[in-house]
Design an enzyme around this catalytic site. Sequence first.
Site, PDB file in Angstrom:
ATOM      1  N   ASP A  11       3.571   6.207   8.184  1.00 47.30           N
ATOM      2  CA  ASP A  11       3.712   6.520   6.534  1.00 47.30           C
ATOM      3  C   ASP A  11       4.325   5.194   6.094  1.00 47.30           C
ATOM      4  O   ASP A  11       5.476   4.769   6.125  1.00 47.30           O
ATOM      5  CB  ASP A  11       4.647   7.586   6.484  1.00 47.30           C
ATOM      6  CG  ASP A  11       4.558   8.282   5.030  1.00 47.30           C
ATOM      7  OD1 ASP A  11       3.904   7.587   4.016  1.00 47.30           O
ATOM      8  OD2 ASP A  11       5.252   9.122   4.637  1.00 47.30           O
ATOM      9  N   ASP A 105      -1.999   5.753   2.404  1.00 49.28           N
ATOM     10  CA  ASP A 105      -0.532   4.979   3.000  1.00 49.28           C
ATOM     11  C   ASP A 105      -0.473   5.983   4.355  1.00 49.28           C
ATOM     12  O   ASP A 105       0.894   5.673   4.901  1.00 49.28           O
ATOM     13  CB  ASP A 105       0.317   4.875   1.962  1.00 49.28           C
ATOM     14  CG  ASP A 105       0.738   6.199   1.480  1.00 49.28           C
ATOM     15  OD1 ASP A 105      -0.119   7.256   1.428  1.00 49.28           O
ATOM     16  OD2 ASP A 105       2.002   6.297   0.975  1.00 49.28           O
ATOM     17  N   GLU A 106      -1.061   6.821   4.871  1.00 49.78           N
ATOM     18  CA  GLU A 106      -0.548   7.711   5.825  1.00 49.78           C
ATOM     19  C   GLU A 106      -1.787   7.985   6.836  1.00 49.78           C
ATOM     20  O   GLU A 106      -2.916   8.404   6.642  1.00 49.78           O
ATOM     21  CB  GLU A 106       0.137   9.137   5.087  1.00 49.78           C
ATOM     22  CG  GLU A 106       0.690   9.757   5.915  1.00 49.78           C
ATOM     23  CD  GLU A 106       1.137  11.123   5.030  1.00 49.78           C
ATOM     24  OE1 GLU A 106       1.868  12.174   5.541  1.00 49.78           O
ATOM     25  OE2 GLU A 106       0.850  11.309   3.796  1.00 49.78           O
TER      26      GLU A 106
END
Length: 484
Positions: A11, A105-106
């Site tokens: 993350d 983003d993960e």
Amino acid sequence: MRSAPTVLHLDMDAFFAAVEQAAKPSLRGKAVVVGGLGPRGVVATASYEARRFGVHSAMPTAQARRLAPNAAYLVPRFALYRAVSDQVMALLRELSPLVEPLSLDEAFVDLEAGGAAEDSASARAAGLRLRADIRALTGLSGSVGLAGSKMLAKIGSEQAKPDGLLLIEPGTERELLAPMPVRILPGVGPATGEHLRRAGTATVGDLVEAGEDELVRLLGRTHGTALFRMALGRDDRPVVAERDAKSVSVEDTFDTDLHDRLRVRTEVDRLAERCVRRLRAGGHSGRTIVLKVRRYDFSTLTRSETLRGPTDDSAVVREAAGRLLESVDTTGGVRLLGVGVTGLADYTQEDLFAQAAAGAGPEPPGHAAPGGAAAGDGAAPGRPTGAGEQPPAPSAREQPGSPAEPRHWAAGQDVRHAVHGPGWVQGSGVGRVTVRFEQPGSEPGRVRTFPVDDPELEPSDPLPLVGGGGPPPSRAGGPEAARG
């Protein structure tokens, strides 16, 4: 559950805001808020410096400004975020063929499937190496969780934030989870959390103590059984490499309600063009065109039309959306518009333009449906506030020979000046635009102000965060210290 912590969850830390801080040296270590800047804007991401003031994602920007009035408020630059995300995802795919992105983003990674880890020591080494590679490639930090399941790996990355790594050894799950609030578990939202709290189960340990039968009584068979398993740390979900997109859509919220029917149609056309660009970028076409309209009273209507075959033709999507608009009453005002395409395919039926011209009839209009508003980007009143787009092209009302509308500059927008080089917009108003001239890797730059129609100032593409731009033009005299 695996016997080794070979499921990795990455993350990125405050991703949008961190990208902006990396791209704008004067903002490093300062409060940064990315999101819609208009009256109806919503925070997309806040830097950790801004979070200390209580600012968080999904908060109205107006409320964020009251909490952190001195923060930098910027429009999102999704093209740059996607480019950085692609770099990060490429690093993950070097570790394993099984990478499951959840957002820009993960992502989850199955380290065992790629031979990157087989035990705790090798998993930790892979996680540390990944974090170092991300920083070297992008200049950004990411937090990593390592565990024997997806649920625990995600909890681990959350506990490791910011810029950390947490490895949860198999066999220690219950001990780790017991003191945590029930909201840490997937699927436990505010309503369920409050219901459980009133029943005397505030922590994960309380859930285990209550037992499966009691949770089934409180939440029903499916949810109660699943929650009890998660409280015990049991999660057998595999890492899935590909998630097929089911739809592509775009929407804009407007700072002021739109009443002019021609203006509404113009915005629908513009959204259709954006939707098709996104559709083509994903290599898709689609059969069903969807129009979303949120009216002045917050009632939200959706209408859809299914074509004879899939298309990625902007004219077809535009005309179908226009036909759907004709079935919607907009006289009271429109605060949000959206256009989407569903029924995605990887091929296109070539005669669809002829079909549209022939006026193929739509399916019966759908019923009113709830929907979420998009964040705005701080455009001038009456302009759409969709986040992450470049300033809109001249509208249909601008006929050749008519006076051009003033140029619009959004806070955070990339620009380049013929004399001073690359920079970004700090703000604009009353016919002036203020620009800070700096770039990734430079010292904080100097601020200058220009007329909004300065012919030497132009919009620019973002520079790479690492190893990007060169020195500014020689006439600029080199970087100068920021004032104030």
